[in-house]
Design an enzyme around this catalytic site. Structure first.
Site, PDB file in Angstrom:
ATOM      1  N   CYS A   1      -7.813   6.424  35.863  1.00 62.91           N
ATOM      2  CA  CYS A   1      -6.806   6.404  34.695  1.00 62.91           C
ATOM      3  C   CYS A   1      -7.162   5.358  33.559  1.00 62.91           C
ATOM      4  O   CYS A   1      -7.635   3.983  33.879  1.00 62.91           O
ATOM      5  CB  CYS A   1      -5.531   6.011  35.167  1.00 62.91           C
ATOM      6  SG  CYS A   1      -4.660   6.930  36.252  1.00 62.91           S
TER       7      CYS A   1
ATOM      8  N   ARG B   1      -0.087  17.975  30.251  1.00 58.74           N
ATOM      9  CA  ARG B   1       0.553  16.901  30.916  1.00 58.74           C
ATOM     10  C   ARG B   1       0.517  15.633  30.086  1.00 58.74           C
ATOM     11  O   ARG B   1       1.198  14.658  30.341  1.00 58.74           O
ATOM     12  CB  ARG B   1      -0.709  16.727  32.093  1.00 58.74           C
ATOM     13  CG  ARG B   1      -0.463  15.845  33.065  1.00 58.74           C
ATOM     14  CD  ARG B   1      -1.533  15.805  34.180  1.00 58.74           C
ATOM     15  NE  ARG B   1      -1.443  14.859  35.407  1.00 58.74           N
ATOM     16  CZ  ARG B   1      -1.303  15.374  36.508  1.00 58.74           C
ATOM     17  NH1 ARG B   1      -1.830  16.509  36.928  1.00 58.74           N
ATOM     18  NH2 ARG B   1      -1.329  14.368  37.351  1.00 58.74           N
TER      19      ARG B   1
ATOM     20  N   GLU C   1      -7.195   9.990  28.565  1.00 55.90           N
ATOM     21  CA  GLU C   1      -6.525   8.799  29.227  1.00 55.90           C
ATOM     22  C   GLU C   1      -6.886   8.850  30.465  1.00 55.90           C
ATOM     23  O   GLU C   1      -6.415   8.454  31.469  1.00 55.90           O
ATOM     24  CB  GLU C   1      -4.920   8.986  29.191  1.00 55.90           C
ATOM     25  CG  GLU C   1      -4.142   8.970  27.695  1.00 55.90           C
ATOM     26  CD  GLU C   1      -2.751   8.734  27.671  1.00 55.90           C
ATOM     27  OE1 GLU C   1      -2.259   8.548  28.722  1.00 55.90           O
ATOM     28  OE2 GLU C   1      -2.135   9.415  26.880  1.00 55.90           O
TER      29      GLU C   1
HETATM   30  P1  XMP Z   1      -5.964   7.380  42.319  1.00 58.20           P
HETATM   31  O1  XMP Z   1      -6.140   6.022  42.173  1.00 58.20           O
HETATM   32  O2  XMP Z   1      -5.553   8.041  43.686  1.00 58.20           O
HETATM   33  O3  XMP Z   1      -5.125   8.193  41.523  1.00 58.20           O
HETATM   34  O4  XMP Z   1      -7.399   8.135  42.128  1.00 58.20           O
HETATM   35  C1  XMP Z   1      -4.581   9.425  41.337  1.00 58.20           C
HETATM   36  C2  XMP Z   1      -3.407   9.701  40.122  1.00 58.20           C
HETATM   37  O5  XMP Z   1      -3.924   9.173  39.100  1.00 58.20           O
HETATM   38  C3  XMP Z   1      -3.134   9.983  38.068  1.00 58.20           C
HETATM   39  N1  XMP Z   1      -3.974  10.616  37.029  1.00 58.20           N
HETATM   40  C4  XMP Z   1      -4.217   9.746  36.015  1.00 58.20           C
HETATM   41  N2  XMP Z   1      -3.714   9.037  35.221  1.00 58.20           N
HETATM   42  N3  XMP Z   1      -5.208   9.321  33.281  1.00 58.20           N
HETATM   43  C5  XMP Z   1      -4.047   8.755  34.063  1.00 58.20           C
HETATM   44  O6  XMP Z   1      -3.739   7.695  33.225  1.00 58.20           O
HETATM   45  C6  XMP Z   1      -5.824  10.404  34.005  1.00 58.20           C
HETATM   46  O7  XMP Z   1      -6.831  11.105  33.389  1.00 58.20           O
HETATM   47  C7  XMP Z   1      -5.396  10.760  35.450  1.00 58.20           C
HETATM   48  N4  XMP Z   1      -5.679  11.858  36.192  1.00 58.20           N
HETATM   49  C8  XMP Z   1      -4.722  11.672  37.271  1.00 58.20           C
HETATM   50  C9  XMP Z   1      -2.369  10.995  38.713  1.00 58.20           C
HETATM   51  O8  XMP Z   1      -1.036  10.714  39.061  1.00 58.20           O
HETATM   52  C10 XMP Z   1      -2.956  11.093  40.202  1.00 58.20           C
HETATM   53  O9  XMP Z   1      -2.309  11.450  41.120  1.00 58.20           O
END
Ligand code: XMP
Length: 508
Positions: A329, A424, A439
């Site tokens: 993220c 999203r 993002e």
């Molecule tokens: P982890 O830390 O397990 O996080 O890899 C997975 C979660 O991150 C969120 N997610 C995102 N958040 N930009 C964000 O700010 C992104 O591009 C993005 N893609 C996923 C999502 O909630 C996921 O379950």
């Protein structure tokens, strides 16, 4: 209450997993006896409180099947056409049939060619079909006759006749269908399909030998798969707030999509957005709730008590918490917004208690200790990065300098948004007048083996944590948690130090 006191003393500092540790307590619980079961709603219960993220490099049917077999839940992502997502859900629901209540049947008047076309069109991974005439069982078309060379033959002349099929009465299955099926296959050596009929010879179900074998071995290994009331694996699917050109929700498209998912017996849907405390997400949750009163709805993401309460009032059963903690993220970097995850969970938990809904910790979990800490406040966790290197995650394996990797990308990365997830993040992927602002990043994860191994290690760590806190179940874990703020030196002490590591520890 301990959490209230702890966070009040640290206000307004935002804390995350590594900032705290949990104090041990007297325990008469052995880790292996700690019960990790949780519920997301009245209808959806998991024996392991872990959900695979609805990201296009984490969860498709293969991951969802493995998650449910291990007692968790997979959320199928939405970066694919709706009809493809419905098919992915169907693949999970049909995977372990236990007892298929509504098997696919054919008629004696069809040709073998018709059956071959049906298999192709529906992408079935089986070739044996009960044959019905006027609702009654008249035969069984076995896989060996469903071949191109027999295309012009009739099903009626190719099938095994009713008199030669062993069946079982639906009444015999009432008490314990799996035990009864096990007894049937033990008695009838070499038979691989068990057809269930009622007194009028109407077909009432079907069980396959391999599925029953798998279920009985799971039961004897004490691995409890997550199943619905009809013994099928459970699964969820992500929904995007699809909009019309005027910016309003495309109600018809959303309802038609959810109807198709419900027809495939989906267990829950997740309205997945980066900012869930918005009128648009609230409208979407209300729309789905009104149309499907008993469907379990997950919605998010939020990081405040007010956000949880808002989505609960709109009809969500479980609310995802987390803005920017994820490993891929960049929301906090790009938008300057978000709350460190443990503090976010704490404030969200207040909203959840007020409304009697569940919360799910989403993002930022990099080891099993983080899962233990998250579950002192949340009812389940969502994992992305920790599962993206598993064999069951979608995507190609690539080799770089002798190491093998899989792609892992944020749903807010440019590439993922162009594949569909722009909504999203509040963008429109077809809007060429504005530049999409990413993002999330695109990354690689080292391949980490099978989901069974990875999840086994994570659940083992969770049970250890529960053992240290004397927690026999997740309710006790919440009650028993005592938090201690960790100094920078304490953080250093918490990981291996002052040695030369010769074998990397398993993450988790
Ligand atoms: P982890 O830390 O397990 O996080 O890899 C997975 C979660 O991150 C969120 N997610 C995102 N958040 N930009 C964000 O700010 C992104 O591009 C993005 N893609 C996923 C999502 O909630 C996921 O379950």
């Amino acid at each position: 209450q301990a959490a209230d006191a702890f966070f009040a003393a640290n206000r307004p500092v935002g804390l995350t997993f590594d900032d705290v540790t949990l104090a041990t307590l007297f325990s008469d619980i052995l880790p292996k006896d700690a019960d990790t079961a949780t519920a997301l709603s009245e209808n959806v219960t998991l024996s392991v409180p872990i959900i695979s993220s609805d990201m296009d490099t984490v969860t498709e049917s293969r991951m969802a099947i493995a998650m449910a077999l291990n007692g968790g839940l997979g959320l199928i992502h939405y970066n694919m056409p709706a009809r493809e997502q419905v098919k992915e859900v169907a693949r999970v629901k049909r995977h372990i049939h236990g007892l298929i209540q509504d098997p696919i049947t054919v008629s004696p008047k069809q040709s073998v060619g018709d059956v071959l076309d049906l298999i192709e069109a529906k992408n079935y991974d089986f070739r044996t079909f009960p044959v019905l005439d006027g609702g009654k069982l008249v035969g069984l078309l076995s896989g060996s006759t469903v071949r191109e060379r027999y295309r012009s033959k009739n099903v009626g002349e190719s099938m095994t006749a009713r008199a030669d099929i062993h069946t079982v009465s639906v009444k015999a299955l009432e008490a314990d269908p799996i035990k009864a099926a096990d007894a049937f296959f033990t008695e009838h050596v070499g038979i691989h399909k068990m057809l269930v009929v009622d007194d009028e010879d109407h077909l009432r179900g079907l069980a396959t030998f391999s599925d029953i074998e798998r279920i009985t071995s799971e039961i004897s290994n004490r691995r409890r798969a997550a199943r619905d009331s009809e013994f099928r694996l459970i699964v969820g699917a992500a929904l995007a707030p699809v909009r019309l050109d005027d910016g309003t929700l495309d109600r018809d498209r959303i309802i038609s999509h959810v109807s198709q998912l419900v027809d495939e017996s989906i267990d829950c849907v997740a309205v997945s957005t980066a900012h869930g405390h918005t009128a648009g997400v609230g409208d979407m949750v209300r729309l789905v709730r009104d149309a499907f009163p008993s469907l379990t709805i997950i919605a998010g993401n939020v990081t405040s008590a007010a956000g949880v309460e808002y989505l609960a009032d709109c009809g969500a059963n479980a609310i995802k918490v987390g803005q920017g903690p994820g490993s891929i993220c960049t929301t906090r970097v790009v938008a300057g917004v978000g709350i460190p995850q443990l503090t976010a969970l704490h404030v969200a938990a207040r909203g959840a208690r007020a409304k009697g809904v569940k919360i799910i910790a989403d993002g930022g979990i990099t080891k099993s200790g983080d899962i233990v800490k998250a579950l002192t406040l949340a009812d389940a966790v969502i994992l992305g990065g920790l599962l993206a290197g598993c064999r069951e995650a979608p995507g190609e394996i690539m080799e770089i300098n002798g190491k093998i990797y899989k792609q892992y990308r944020g749903m807010g990365s440019l590439a993922a948004m162009k594949s569909g997830s722009a909504a999203r993040y509040g963008h429109n992927k077809n809007d060429t007048t504005r530049k999409l602002t990413a993002e999330g990043i695109e990354a690689l994860k080292e391949v980490s083996g099978s989901l069974d191994e990875v999840l086994g290690t994570l659940v083992g760590g969770l049970q250890s944590g529960m053992g240290y806190l004397g927690a026999k179940d997740l309710t006790a874990l919440k009650q028993n948690a005592r938090y201690i703020r960790v100094s920078p030196a304490g953080q250093k002490e918490s990981s291996p130090h002052d040695v030369i590591e010769i074998k990397a520890g398993v993450k988790g």
